[in-house]
Design an enzyme around this catalytic site. Structure first.
Site, PDB file in Angstrom:
ATOM      1  N   LYS A 249       0.815  -1.219   0.000  1.00  9.74           N
ATOM      2  CA  LYS A 249       0.000   0.000   0.000  1.00  9.74           C
ATOM      3  C   LYS A 249       0.846   1.266   0.000  1.00  9.74           C
ATOM      4  CE  LYS A 249      -4.357  -1.912   1.114  1.00  9.74           C
ATOM      5  NZ  LYS A 249      -5.604  -1.865   1.892  1.00  9.74           N
ATOM      6  N   ARG A 288      -4.383 -10.471   4.066  1.00  9.96           N
ATOM      7  CA  ARG A 288      -4.701 -10.393   2.629  1.00  9.96           C
ATOM      8  C   ARG A 288      -3.454  -9.863   1.925  1.00  9.96           C
ATOM      9  NH1 ARG A 288      -6.915  -6.759  -1.183  1.00  9.96           N
ATOM     10  NH2 ARG A 288      -8.394  -7.723  -2.632  1.00  9.96           N
TER      11      ARG A 288
END
Length: 309
Positions: A249, A288
């Site tokens: 991210k 995840r």
């Protein structure tokens, strides 16, 4: 220490807490932030999915619409933090339900044919997509809106008797750059996930089918992701399994910046592993991730630390 849960899915139960489970990401999209376009072709997506399973993925999360920063989605104009599931409103939809299904159904069908034992999740906020995906063999509905963007989703999930993941998101992706800061991001996430999970229960979804995701990066600024990491264990008091997704991210890219330039997506693996290790130690049940092999090795070592206490 992590609480142990028996997570009830559509046709089986997964034990959560004794070891960390890994959810491999399969984006059948042209525009996801990390791997957009790489697996839009169904055959390539299936090969990628099988590779993730071979590398140790316990679950595959298959998505046909990107919710990257700036994306326009079929979200309500306002999203109050109430116990009411969201109401439908007019919005620009970049990916219709039909197009989303055209992308994901061939992939789901092929994986289930080749690996019938595989546990599949559908990453969608549309009830019609969820229903069709579950009919094709999916066990889990992973809704980034926590059932707030489609008024039929909560009842659909209850009727399908599948596992569900409710993720926290502030605003819509196209609004993230202009959102006002919350007073305390951890308290905000905790309060709203509590409200939204209670609303799901009122709509008929059983608690043993639910897991929660605080939504790293989803409407959280660079400054807000790190307190959410540092105090992730506060979310254990919600009494539900916790999933976390920090893989590649942008807040990691900012932390790892050199010469004033954020680290590229492909250069964020080691930073991702650092966050995943911390999250396991603070109570995450499921990670995840794009990089299953690396995450699996990090999780095995971190789980060993937890078991040695």
């Amino acid at each position: 220490m992590r609480a142990v849960f028996q997570w009830s899915l559509r046709s089986r139960t997964l034990e959560l807490g004794k070891r960390t489970l890994l959810m491999g990401i399969v984006n059948v999209t042209p525009d996801s932030f990390s791997d957009g376009g790489l697996y839009l072709d169904a055959d390539r997506a299936v090969k990628h999915a099988l590779r993730l399973l071979d590398e140790g993925a316990d679950i595959l999360d298959i998505g046909g619409e990107s919710t990257r920063p700036g994306a326009k989605v079929a979200a309500p104009v306002s999203q109050p933090a109430t116990k009411n599931i969201g109401t439908p409103t007019a919005a620009t939809v970049t990916v219709s339900a039909e197009e989303e299904l055209d992308r994901v159904l061939p992939v789901i069908t092929a994986i289930k044919k080749l690996r019938p034992e595989a546990v599949l999740s559908i990453d969608t906020y549309k009830s019609s997509v969820a229903r069709a995906a579950v009919a094709a063999g999916v066990e889990i509905v992973n809704d980034v809106s926590a059932f707030r963007w489609d008024r039929h989703m909560a009842k659909t999930a209850a009727d399908l008797k599948c596992g569900v993941i409710l993720m926290h998101m502030r605003g819509r992706p196209e609004e993230w750059s202009s959102l006002p800061p919350p007073g305390d991001i951890v308290l905000t996430v905790k309060r709203e996930l509590k409200d939204w999970s209670e609303a799901a229960v009122l709509a008929g979804v059983r608690r043993e089918r639910m897991a929660l995701d605080p939504g790293f990066g989803f409407g959280k600024s660079f400054e807000q992701n790190y307190p959410l990491l540092a105090r992730f264990d506060d979310l254990q008091s919600l009494g539900l399994p916790l999933l976390a997704g920090t893989s590649r991210k942008s807040f990691l890219g900012r932390t790892l910046a050199r010469d004033g330039k954020d680290a590229a997506v492909e250069d964020r693996l080691y930073g991702t592993l650092a966050t995943q290790t911390a999250l396991i130690l603070k109570g995450a049940h499921i990670l995840r991730t794009h990089d299953v092999k690396a995450a699996a090795e990090a999780a095995r070592v971190t789980d060993a630390i937890l078991q040695a206490r």
